[in-house]
Design a protein around this motif. Structure first.
Motif, short mmCIF file in Angstrom:
data_model
loop_
_atom_site.label_atom_id
_atom_site.label_comp_id
_atom_site.label_asym_id
_atom_site.label_seq_id
_atom_site.Cartn_x
_atom_site.Cartn_y
_atom_site.Cartn_z
N CYS A 1 -30.26 64.77 -126.74
CA CYS A 1 -29.00 64.37 -126.13
C CYS A 1 -29.22 63.22 -125.16
CB CYS A 1 -28.42 65.59 -125.40
SG CYS A 1 -26.94 65.22 -124.47
N SER A 2 -28.46 62.15 -125.34
CA SER A 2 -28.55 61.04 -124.39
C SER A 2 -27.16 60.78 -123.81
CB SER A 2 -29.10 59.77 -125.06
OG SER A 2 -28.12 59.21 -125.90
N ASP A 3 -27.09 59.78 -122.93
CA ASP A 3 -25.81 59.44 -122.30
C ASP A 3 -25.44 57.98 -122.53
OD1 ASP A 3 -27.62 58.12 -120.71
OD2 ASP A 3 -27.09 59.15 -118.85
N ALA A 4 -25.98 57.37 -123.57
CA ALA A 4 -25.73 55.98 -123.96
C ALA A 4 -26.47 54.98 -123.09
CB ALA A 4 -24.24 55.66 -124.01
N THR A 5 -27.41 55.44 -122.26
CA THR A 5 -28.22 54.51 -121.47
C THR A 5 -29.61 54.45 -122.08
OG1 THR A 5 -29.00 56.19 -119.91
CG2 THR A 5 -26.94 55.03 -119.34
N PRO A 6 -30.24 53.28 -122.04
CA PRO A 6 -31.58 53.15 -122.60
C PRO A 6 -32.60 54.10 -121.95
CG PRO A 6 -30.66 50.99 -122.14
CD PRO A 6 -29.71 51.99 -121.57
N GLU A 7 -32.48 54.29 -120.63
CA GLU A 7 -33.44 55.14 -119.93
C GLU A 7 -33.38 56.58 -120.43
OE1 GLU A 7 -31.02 53.32 -118.27
OE2 GLU A 7 -32.31 51.61 -117.82
N LYS A 8 -32.19 57.12 -120.54
CA LYS A 8 -32.03 58.51 -120.99
C LYS A 8 -32.44 58.64 -122.46
CE LYS A 8 -30.49 62.79 -120.90
NZ LYS A 8 -31.09 63.86 -120.16
N ALA A 9 -32.14 57.62 -123.27
CA ALA A 9 -32.51 57.67 -124.69
C ALA A 9 -34.02 57.72 -124.86
CB ALA A 9 -31.93 56.46 -125.43
#
Length: 186
Positions: free
Chosen positions: A133-141
């Motif tokens: 699960c990500s939040d559409a940010t590169p860092e979280k991805a």
């Protein structure tokens, strides 16, 4: 407002179709062709039967090729956005992957795609699905990709959804040569 909803619905179906096609391509690549997997053995030497018998000549069996062990699971990681601006597409993103697996014998584990699937297999190898699960940010991805690859041990990572995440994951993929990254949406 209705026009906007139709546009989003069209994009949603495009996303689902792209993910299904991408997973089907991976599954087809994992299946292999029995004939192509065997190596050609050098011609076997034959022994002539003794003159007094009419038994057929014996030949040596061709050497067996080394193949992966049957039953060894293949782990698929699915990375999509369940938080942030694209969270509305999470179930559909996961559903696209699981739809392709349903063609390989998988059955849903619940009412939502995020409940998972069991029973899918490719060439005798069971498929395990691990969701990210990500939040559409590169860092979280990248954080989720690291978890899926390094902690969960996925063999194939499918996703992410957004473009900026895709660039970050492509850079991370360079550090993981033993993992197949399938980016069909971003």
């Amino acid at each position: 407002m209705e026009r906007r909803q139709l546009r989003h619905r069209g994009r949603l179906w495009l996303l689902v179709a792209a993910l299904a096609l991408a997973l089907a391509a991976v599954a087809a690549g994992c299946g292999g062709d029995e004939e192509a997997a065997t190596t050609e053995a050098p011609p076997a030497e034959t022994e002539a039967p003794p003159a007094e018998t009419e038994a057929p000549a014996e030949t040596e069996a061709p050497p067996e090729t080394e193949a992966p062990a049957e039953g060894e699971p293949i782990k698929f990681g699915v990375l999509s956005t369940c938080e942030g601006p694209f969270a509305v597409f999470y179930e559909e993103s996961v559903g696209g992957v699981l739809y392709a697996l349903s063609k390989r014998g998988g059955t849903p584990s619940g009412g939502n795609p995020s409940d998972g699937m069991s029973g899918a297999s490719v060439a005798g190898h069971p498929i395990e699905v691990v969701l990210g699960c990500s939040d559409a940010t590169p860092e979280k991805a990248v954080e989720e990709a690291r978890r899926l690859v390094e902690a969960e041990g996925v063999d194939v990572l499918i996703g992410p959804l957004s473009g900026s995440e895709g660039i970050a994951i492509a850079n991370y993929a360079k550090e993981q040569p033993g993992v197949t990254f399938l980016n069909g949406a971003s």
